[in-house]
Design a protein around this motif. Structure first.
Motif, PDB file in Angstrom:
ATOM      1  N   GLU A 216     -10.829 -23.714 -19.667  1.00 10.48           N
ATOM      2  CA  GLU A 216      -9.916 -23.338 -18.582  1.00 10.48           C
ATOM      3  C   GLU A 216     -10.609 -23.442 -17.228  1.00 10.48           C
ATOM      4  O   GLU A 216      -9.953 -23.690 -16.223  1.00 10.48           O
ATOM      5  CB  GLU A 216      -9.383 -21.919 -18.802  1.00 10.48           C
ATOM      6  N   HIS A 217     -11.920 -23.265 -17.174  1.00  9.29           N
ATOM      7  CA  HIS A 217     -12.617 -23.352 -15.887  1.00  9.29           C
ATOM      8  C   HIS A 217     -12.664 -24.783 -15.363  1.00  9.29           C
ATOM      9  O   HIS A 217     -13.066 -24.999 -14.220  1.00  9.29           O
ATOM     10  CB  HIS A 217     -14.042 -22.794 -16.011  1.00  9.29           C
ATOM     11  N   LEU A 218     -12.255 -25.752 -16.186  1.00  9.94           N
ATOM     12  CA  LEU A 218     -12.111 -27.138 -15.730  1.00  9.94           C
ATOM     13  C   LEU A 218     -10.651 -27.444 -15.396  1.00  9.94           C
ATOM     14  O   LEU A 218     -10.302 -28.590 -15.131  1.00  9.94           O
ATOM     15  CB  LEU A 218     -12.594 -28.119 -16.802  1.00  9.94           C
ATOM     16  N   GLY A 219      -9.810 -26.419 -15.438  1.00  9.11           N
ATOM     17  CA  GLY A 219      -8.397 -26.649 -15.177  1.00  9.11           C
ATOM     18  C   GLY A 219      -7.633 -27.120 -16.406  1.00  9.11           C
ATOM     19  O   GLY A 219      -6.496 -27.560 -16.282  1.00  9.11           O
ATOM     20  N   VAL A 220      -8.234 -27.009 -17.581  1.00 11.28           N
ATOM     21  CA  VAL A 220      -7.626 -27.519 -18.807  1.00 11.28           C
ATOM     22  C   VAL A 220      -6.881 -26.398 -19.527  1.00 11.28           C
ATOM     23  O   VAL A 220      -7.499 -25.453 -19.996  1.00 11.28           O
ATOM     24  CB  VAL A 220      -8.688 -28.125 -19.746  1.00 11.28           C
ATOM     25  N   PRO A 221      -5.545 -26.487 -19.606  1.00 11.45           N
ATOM     26  CA  PRO A 221      -4.796 -25.435 -20.305  1.00 11.45           C
ATOM     27  C   PRO A 221      -5.088 -25.416 -21.798  1.00 11.45           C
ATOM     28  O   PRO A 221      -5.571 -26.391 -22.367  1.00 11.45           O
ATOM     29  CB  PRO A 221      -3.330 -25.821 -20.057  1.00 11.45           C
ATOM     30  N   ARG A 222      -4.788 -24.292 -22.434  1.00 15.84           N
ATOM     31  CA  ARG A 222      -5.042 -24.095 -23.848  1.00 15.84           C
ATOM     32  C   ARG A 222      -4.274 -25.087 -24.715  1.00 15.84           C
ATOM     33  O   ARG A 222      -4.762 -25.539 -25.744  1.00 15.84           O
ATOM     34  CB  ARG A 222      -4.663 -22.660 -24.222  1.00 15.84           C
ATOM     35  N   ALA A 223      -3.062 -25.409 -24.364  1.00 19.53           N
ATOM     36  CA  ALA A 223      -2.172 -26.230 -25.195  1.00 19.53           C
ATOM     37  C   ALA A 223      -2.088 -25.584 -26.584  1.00 19.53           C
ATOM     38  O   ALA A 223      -2.146 -24.376 -26.720  1.00 19.53           O
ATOM     39  CB  ALA A 223      -2.635 -27.681 -25.239  1.00 19.53           C
ATOM     40  N   GLY A 224      -1.949 -26.366 -27.624  1.00 17.47           N
ATOM     41  CA  GLY A 224      -1.793 -25.795 -28.959  1.00 17.47           C
ATOM     42  C   GLY A 224      -0.375 -25.333 -29.209  1.00 17.47           C
ATOM     43  O   GLY A 224       0.504 -25.410 -28.345  1.00 17.47           O
ATOM     44  N   ALA A 225      -0.147 -24.815 -30.400  1.00 16.26           N
ATOM     45  CA  ALA A 225       1.187 -24.412 -30.818  1.00 16.26           C
ATOM     46  C   ALA A 225       1.749 -23.341 -29.892  1.00 16.26           C
ATOM     47  O   ALA A 225       1.051 -22.405 -29.511  1.00 16.26           O
ATOM     48  CB  ALA A 225       1.154 -23.884 -32.248  1.00 16.26           C
ATOM     49  N   ALA A 226       3.012 -23.479 -29.523  1.00 17.15           N
ATOM     50  CA  ALA A 226       3.672 -22.427 -28.749  1.00 17.15           C
ATOM     51  C   ALA A 226       3.926 -21.208 -29.637  1.00 17.15           C
ATOM     52  O   ALA A 226       4.077 -20.101 -29.137  1.00 17.15           O
ATOM     53  CB  ALA A 226       4.980 -22.940 -28.166  1.00 17.15           C
ATOM     54  N   ASP A 227       4.007 -21.396 -30.944  1.00 15.77           N
ATOM     55  CA  ASP A 227       4.134 -20.304 -31.909  1.00 15.77           C
ATOM     56  C   ASP A 227       2.961 -20.451 -32.872  1.00 15.77           C
ATOM     57  O   ASP A 227       3.072 -21.097 -33.913  1.00 15.77           O
ATOM     58  CB  ASP A 227       5.481 -20.385 -32.636  1.00 15.77           C
ATOM     59  N   THR A 228       1.844 -19.839 -32.503  1.00 15.98           N
ATOM     60  CA  THR A 228       0.648 -19.992 -33.326  1.00 15.98           C
ATOM     61  C   THR A 228       0.804 -19.325 -34.686  1.00 15.98           C
ATOM     62  O   THR A 228       0.210 -19.771 -35.669  1.00 15.98           O
ATOM     63  CB  THR A 228      -0.586 -19.400 -32.607  1.00 15.98           C
ATOM     64  N   GLY A 229       1.597 -18.265 -34.739  1.00 17.60           N
ATOM     65  CA  GLY A 229       1.830 -17.607 -36.027  1.00 17.60           C
ATOM     66  C   GLY A 229       2.464 -18.544 -37.030  1.00 17.60           C
ATOM     67  O   GLY A 229       2.064 -18.606 -38.198  1.00 17.60           O
ATOM     68  N   SER A 230       3.467 -19.303 -36.597  1.00 22.27           N
ATOM     69  CA  SER A 230       4.142 -20.219 -37.514  1.00 22.27           C
ATOM     70  C   SER A 230       3.276 -21.421 -37.851  1.00 22.27           C
ATOM     71  O   SER A 230       3.314 -21.913 -38.982  1.00 22.27           O
ATOM     72  CB  SER A 230       5.483 -20.671 -36.925  1.00 22.27           C
ATOM     73  N   LEU A 231       2.490 -21.909 -36.889  1.00 23.11           N
ATOM     74  CA  LEU A 231       1.604 -23.028 -37.229  1.00 23.11           C
ATOM     75  C   LEU A 231       0.587 -22.593 -38.282  1.00 23.11           C
ATOM     76  O   LEU A 231       0.330 -23.315 -39.256  1.00 23.11           O
ATOM     77  CB  LEU A 231       0.890 -23.575 -35.985  1.00 23.11           C
ATOM     78  N   THR A 232       0.046 -21.401 -38.108  1.00 24.40           N
ATOM     79  CA  THR A 232      -0.918 -20.878 -39.084  1.00 24.40           C
ATOM     80  C   THR A 232      -0.275 -20.765 -40.457  1.00 24.40           C
ATOM     81  O   THR A 232      -0.857 -21.169 -41.477  1.00 24.40           O
ATOM     82  CB  THR A 232      -1.431 -19.505 -38.632  1.00 24.40           C
ATOM     83  N   LEU A 233       0.938 -20.208 -40.498  1.00 24.98           N
ATOM     84  CA  LEU A 233       1.627 -20.055 -41.777  1.00 24.98           C
ATOM     85  C   LEU A 233       1.902 -21.406 -42.414  1.00 24.98           C
ATOM     86  O   LEU A 233       1.676 -21.605 -43.615  1.00 24.98           O
ATOM     87  CB  LEU A 233       2.934 -19.285 -41.565  1.00 24.98           C
ATOM     88  N   ALA A 234       2.381 -22.364 -41.625  1.00 25.41           N
ATOM     89  CA  ALA A 234       2.666 -23.689 -42.179  1.00 25.41           C
ATOM     90  C   ALA A 234       1.407 -24.298 -42.784  1.00 25.41           C
ATOM     91  O   ALA A 234       1.441 -24.885 -43.869  1.00 25.41           O
ATOM     92  CB  ALA A 234       3.238 -24.605 -41.092  1.00 25.41           C
ATOM     93  N   ASN A 235       0.283 -24.152 -42.088  1.00 29.68           N
ATOM     94  CA  ASN A 235      -0.973 -24.695 -42.612  1.00 29.68           C
ATOM     95  C   ASN A 235      -1.364 -24.013 -43.914  1.00 29.68           C
ATOM     96  O   ASN A 235      -1.794 -24.660 -44.870  1.00 29.68           O
ATOM     97  CB  ASN A 235      -2.091 -24.552 -41.578  1.00 29.68           C
TER      98      ASN A 235
END
Lengths: 322, 221
Positions: free
Chosen positions: A28-47
């Motif tokens: 983030e200190h380079l201006g780079v947003p986290r991105a990734g799943a907007a619903d991390t709970g569901s991505l984790t469950l799907a995996n």
């Protein structure tokens, strides 16, 4: 290191289909947003349902789901919004919160659009995880930076995605691929009556002169998610009976670091709830911040969905669900 | 003022060192961010992210309970002061060739009108200053450079552009910047550099880091 092989071909991407994992942390200190799943709970469950690591790369489908051609026998996990995927030939329904074995040549097609009841984003995980390069520590797609995920962009018809070979002994300890269900990991898609309540804590602007009144107005208002919402932020429209004039604020203060879940007040009075692709700094005042445990639910709010904020620091009887 | 150290939700802490953005406060924030990182490394730990900005530092707390995080960060915030307000003298320096005005700087005339200067005077003022990279934010690789000469300080555009091409040289408030990637933007575009080719996306190796020195050189057309 085990190999990988083509697993899925995009026939039709739907509204927005991207490769995501749990996000890119520490840049983030380079201006780079986290991105990734907007619903991390569901991505984790799907995996986990697919029998792979929580942070494996998977597909995030939005509102209108994709049509995918299966290129080899594969186990998938589905979690999040019920966009009603079916497998052809045969038309068998692929239930959400379950794992499924699909055969080479089959077609997965999503047949229902997301809405306030079904949710917004469906996660399609593949056993072994999707094989795209790791960039800045993550396989997530940075749409704002045009890097990461599949060639730094959303998926298009004709794109082919490979998945790593699961190898021996790599199945997840949390779910058996053939029979996993949503019950063990906890679905983030709460019943509609509760899905519109998002817990917030006061932000820096709430501690300024007039801040408590503004925060009270934010909490008292019945909000609707605007169509002008995306992975960078949810814009909110007030229900007119509860609209308040208190929420317009000038946006020219010195830039400060922000996080997904921060709620900004803008000169127009339209609040913005930051999402994973949002800027990492901002000059708009932050009146409140969504608690970490509720940020996954933000990812399931469709345009038009109702939304209200609640304050656990003011109402300790609110059940704290993690 | 005494630093404000406050929770920013349940997973981050915001440390505000001042209410005004100056070159000195950005240096102090950058120094504090470094102190926070080094202190954690010495303890064998790390915070998920530490983001210095105009006059503040945001720290994501990860698994550290909020009370412990506040205590640790308050102690570190108390240790920075005027001695940290100077950027290092021996910082990397870069010269950026700029084609000012006309199609390369669609807002140059508007800036001249708003400041009461001629376009040539705007270019001269912009190119005569030596800038520091104060912090990164807004977009991947977007470096806030300061300080802009006071005669060029104007608010950002009333309505932002949906698309600003990579390489655009821009000003707003007391800052100037080069857009590193194509993105939306509300700053005034006064020139273009060939430093960032359009459509190439973010290059971490090309990022100008805080403390770096930047000068703009008008290109002869």
């Amino acid at each position: 290191m085990s190999g990988s092989a083509p697993a899925l071909e995009v026939v039709e991407p739907g509204m927005l289909l991207t490769v995501q994992d749990l996000g890119r942390h520490g840049f983030e200190h380079l201006g780079v947003p986290r991105a990734g799943a907007a619903d991390t709970g569901s991505l984790t469950l799907a995996n986990r349902l697919a029998g792979t690591e929580a942070n494996a790369a998977a597909l995030e489908a939005t509102l209108l789901g994709p049509t995918l051609r299966i290129l080899r026998d594969v186990t998938i996990g589905l979690a999040g919004a019920d966009l009603a995927p079916v497998a052809h030939p045969g038309g068998r329904q692929l239930g959400i919160g379950r794992s499924h074995r699909l055969r080479a040549g089959e077609i997965l097609e999503c047949t229902e659009a997301g809405d306030a009841d079904r949710g917004c984003r469906l996660y399609i995980a593949v056993q072994g995880g999707i094989d795209v390069p790791v960039v800045l520590g993550s396989r997530s797609t940075s749409l704002v930076g045009a890097f990461g995920g599949h060639r730094g962009r959303s998926l298009q018809a004709g794109d082919v995605l490979a998945a790593f070979d699961p190898g021996k002994g790599r199945a997840s300890a949390d779910a058996t691929p053939e029979t996993g269900t949503a019950a063990d990991a906890g679905s983030t898609l709460a019943p509609p009556a509760r899905s519109g309540e998002i817990r917030v804590l006061p932000g820096p602007a709430a501690r300024e002169t007039g801040g408590e009144q503004r925060l009270a107005a934010l909490v008292a208002t019945a909000w609707t998610v605007s169509v002008n919402s995306d992975r960078r932020g949810l814009r909110l429209d007030p229900d007119h009976d509860t609209a308040s004039n208190d929420l317009a604020m000038p946006g020219d203060r010195p830039s400060f670091g922000v996080v997904p879940g921060a709620i900004q007040l803008t000169p127009s009075g339209q609040p913005i709830v930051l999402m994973p692709d949002g800027g990492v700094t901002g000059g708009y005042p932050v009146i409140a911040v969504v608690v970490r445990a509720d940020q996954s639910r933000l990812g399931q709010l469709v345009p038009g969905a109702p939304l209200r904020f609640v304050r656990p620091d003011r109402h300790p009887s609110v059940i704290v669900r993690t | 003022m005494h630093p404000r150290v406050e929770p920013f939700g349940d997973a981050a802490v915001l440390i505000t060192l001042a209410d005004d953005a100056t070159v000195e406060m950005a240096a102090r924030a950058n120094a504090l961010a470094r102190h926070i990182r080094v202190a954690a490394e010495r303890a064998g730990r790390s915070w998920p992210s530490i983001v210095p900005a105009a006059c503040s530092v945001l720290v994501q707390t990860g698994e550290t309970p909020m009370p412990a995080a506040l205590q640790t960060l308050e102690a570190l915030a108390d240790r920075v002061g005027p001695a940290d307000d100077r950027w290092p003298a021996d910082a990397p320096s870069v010269e950026v060739a700029v084609r000012y005005g006309r199609d390369d700087g669609p807002d140059l005339l508007a800036v001249a009108e708003a400041t009461g200067l001629t376009p040539a005077q705007v270019v001269e003022a912009h190119a005569s200053a030596t800038y520091r990279v104060l912090f990164l934010g807004f977009a991947p690789g977007f470096a806030y450079l300061g300080a802009l000469p006071p005669e060029l300080v104007i608010p950002r555009r009333a309505s932002p552009r949906v698309q600003v091409p990579a390489g655009s040289v821009a000003i707003a408030g007391s800052y100037t910047a080069v857009y590193p990637i194509d993105s939306p933007g509300g700053w005034h575009l006064i020139g273009m550099t060939g430093r960032h080719a359009r459509g190439e996306g973010f290059d971490p190796a090309g990022v100008l880091m805080p403390g770096g020195i930047v000068r703009f050189v008008p290109e002869r057309s």
